[in-house]
Scaffold this active site. Structure first.
Site, PDB file in Angstrom:
ATOM      1  N   CYS A   1      20.877   5.282  17.523  1.00 40.46           N
ATOM      2  CA  CYS A   1      21.664   6.435  17.081  1.00 40.46           C
ATOM      3  C   CYS A   1      22.348   7.177  18.224  1.00 40.46           C
ATOM      4  O   CYS A   1      23.049   8.172  17.975  1.00 40.46           O
ATOM      5  CB  CYS A   1      20.799   7.403  16.268  1.00 40.46           C
ATOM      6  SG  CYS A   1      19.641   8.378  17.255  1.00 40.46           S
TER       7      CYS A   1
ATOM      8  N   CYS B   1      -3.009  -3.947   8.824  1.00 40.80           N
ATOM      9  CA  CYS B   1      -4.022  -3.802   7.775  1.00 40.80           C
ATOM     10  C   CYS B   1      -4.973  -4.992   7.728  1.00 40.80           C
ATOM     11  O   CYS B   1      -6.166  -4.862   7.524  1.00 40.80           O
ATOM     12  CB  CYS B   1      -3.353  -3.677   6.414  1.00 40.80           C
ATOM     13  SG  CYS B   1      -2.464  -2.154   6.189  1.00 40.80           S
TER      14      CYS B   1
ATOM     15  N   ARG C   1      -5.582  -1.322  -2.615  1.00 41.47           N
ATOM     16  CA  ARG C   1      -4.644  -0.262  -2.243  1.00 41.47           C
ATOM     17  C   ARG C   1      -3.255  -0.403  -2.878  1.00 41.47           C
ATOM     18  O   ARG C   1      -2.501   0.561  -2.904  1.00 41.47           O
ATOM     19  CB  ARG C   1      -4.470  -0.218  -0.712  1.00 41.47           C
ATOM     20  CG  ARG C   1      -3.833  -1.482  -0.141  1.00 41.47           C
ATOM     21  CD  ARG C   1      -3.993  -1.590   1.361  1.00 41.47           C
ATOM     22  NE  ARG C   1      -3.365  -2.801   1.861  1.00 41.47           N
ATOM     23  CZ  ARG C   1      -3.859  -4.024   1.744  1.00 41.47           C
ATOM     24  NH1 ARG C   1      -5.010  -4.220   1.136  1.00 41.47           N
ATOM     25  NH2 ARG C   1      -3.219  -5.071   2.239  1.00 41.47           N
TER      26      ARG C   1
ATOM     27  N   GLY D   1       0.799  -1.224   0.000  1.00 40.28           N
ATOM     28  CA  GLY D   1       0.000   0.000   0.000  1.00 40.28           C
ATOM     29  C   GLY D   1       0.828   1.269   0.000  1.00 40.28           C
ATOM     30  O   GLY D   1       0.434   2.280  -0.601  1.00 40.28           O
TER      31      GLY D   1
ATOM     32  N   CYS E   1      19.547   6.667  22.851  1.00 39.19           N
ATOM     33  CA  CYS E   1      18.908   5.807  21.832  1.00 39.19           C
ATOM     34  C   CYS E   1      19.812   4.622  21.494  1.00 39.19           C
ATOM     35  O   CYS E   1      21.011   4.791  21.232  1.00 39.19           O
ATOM     36  CB  CYS E   1      18.626   6.625  20.575  1.00 39.19           C
ATOM     37  SG  CYS E   1      18.043   5.630  19.198  1.00 39.19           S
TER      38      CYS E   1
ATOM     39  N   ASN F   1      -5.298  -7.439  -1.936  1.00 39.12           N
ATOM     40  CA  ASN F   1      -4.265  -6.387  -2.003  1.00 39.12           C
ATOM     41  C   ASN F   1      -4.666  -5.267  -2.964  1.00 39.12           C
ATOM     42  O   ASN F   1      -4.190  -4.141  -2.863  1.00 39.12           O
ATOM     43  CB  ASN F   1      -2.933  -6.934  -2.543  1.00 39.12           C
ATOM     44  CG  ASN F   1      -2.322  -8.044  -1.705  1.00 39.12           C
ATOM     45  OD1 ASN F   1      -1.631  -8.897  -2.236  1.00 39.12           O
ATOM     46  ND2 ASN F   1      -2.567  -8.054  -0.405  1.00 39.12           N
ATOM     47  N   LEU F   2      -5.518  -5.596  -3.924  1.00 43.10           N
ATOM     48  CA  LEU F   2      -5.707  -4.711  -5.075  1.00 43.10           C
ATOM     49  C   LEU F   2      -6.420  -3.400  -4.739  1.00 43.10           C
ATOM     50  O   LEU F   2      -6.340  -2.434  -5.502  1.00 43.10           O
ATOM     51  CB  LEU F   2      -6.468  -5.444  -6.186  1.00 43.10           C
ATOM     52  CG  LEU F   2      -5.803  -6.738  -6.674  1.00 43.10           C
ATOM     53  CD1 LEU F   2      -6.597  -7.335  -7.830  1.00 43.10           C
ATOM     54  CD2 LEU F   2      -4.362  -6.515  -7.103  1.00 43.10           C
TER      55      LEU F   2
HETATM   56 ZN    ZN Z   1      17.684   7.303  17.683  1.00 45.77          ZN
END
Ligand code: ZN
Length: 299
Positions: free
Chosen positions: A285, A224, A109, A77, A282, A106-107
């Protein structure tokens, strides 16, 4: 830009047109001269003329797009509309990763696939449609799950990743691998009539793990299949992801959805942004980086 200027009401239609024509011709000449000097073919200049004319883009940006590599994770999607606009815009190389086959459900979206594609691998179906739209684009396909065993290998060499996956494990994996390899990416999630998206530039902006430390417990997850999605909502988010990729590759870092989560609620037809701060602790990061990994599919 020029089409937004209302024409003044004067004596006749022809005179009004003449009054803005020299300006239009000047702008066209300027941007096309730039495109020509950057060695685009005549066909490419014509194909991309409407975006080359956009003053923030121009011929140089078109050349940058031509040399860009974008990996789209999931031909679902989100990935379908994103890949369509990326191919139409002239991204040089598009990678499509999806392990699934096209199903009837599926079609509604996943707009790259048609009724006759039911049972076909989504990546191959996507490649055929994208090649038909723009043969200039090299489409590399991987009919496999983006997982911890192949993620680094699949992502290496790409300049931007569009995450169109439909599960948290893959979203965290995309984040962690992109941070590790220094690849900018667009995250998006969709459910029912809502969507959210953010763009991450490793080393500069907050990442997905700065916002959500870890995947939620399985009992709290709506996807979904269980909760439904309006196809046009997926289209809106996928289109925003393509826009972010194009802007980033064209050199617009300031206007990206970084350090914020853009939330779209189609029920009340509103967008709003939530600030996301970089977390020094984090796991992906922050100072003490560590990479966690897991599995995928398309929304
Ligand atoms: Zn981060």
């Amino acid at each position: 830009m020029l089409v937004l200027i209302p024409l003044p009401r004067t004596t006749g239609g022809k005179d009004e047109v003449r009054s803005i024509e020299p300006l239009l011709i000047f702008e066209k000449r300027f941007f096309f001269a730039e495109a020509m000097s950057s060695r685009l073919t005549n066909d490419q200049i014509e194909r991309y003329s409407r975006q080359i004319m956009v003053p923030d883009l121009g011929g140089k940006a078109q050349i940058r797009l031509r040399h860009s590599h974008v990996l789209v994770i999931g031909a679902g999607g989100l990935g379908c509309p994103a890949a369509l606009y990326l191919a139409a815009a002239g991204i040089g190389t598009l990678g499509i990763v999806d392990p699934d086959k096209v199903e009837l459900s599926n079609l509604q979206r996943q707009i790259l696939h048609a009724t006759e594609d039911i049972g076909r691998q989504k990546a191959a179906s996507a490649q055929a449609k994208l090649n038909r739209l723009n043969p200039d684009v090299e489409v590399k396909i991987h009919s496999t799950r983006f997982d911890d065993a192949n993620a680094v290998e699949l992502a290496t060499g790409y300049d931007f990743i569009v995450d169109g996956s439909d599960n948290f494990d893959t979203k965290f994996l995309v984040n962690d691998v992109a941070i590790r390899l220094g690849i900018a990416f667009s995250h998006a999630g969709i459910v029912r009539l809502q969507g959210q998206t953010m763009t991450v530039i490793p080393g500069k902006s907050a990442c997905y793990r700065c916002l959500f430390q870890a995947p939620p417990p399985p009992e709290e997850i709506l996807n979904c299949q269980q909760s439904g999605i309006l196809g046009a909502v997926a289209g809106t988010l996928g289109t925003i992801q393509a826009t972010e990729a194009i802007k980033y590759l064209a050199g617009f870092e300031e206007g990206l959805i970084t350090d914020r989560l853009l939330v779209y609620d189609a029920k009340v037809m509103k967008f709003h942004s939530m600030e996301v701060k970089k977390d020094p602790k984090c796991a992906a990061c922050g100072a003490a980086k560590q990479n966690k990994v897991t599995s995928s599919t398309s929304a």
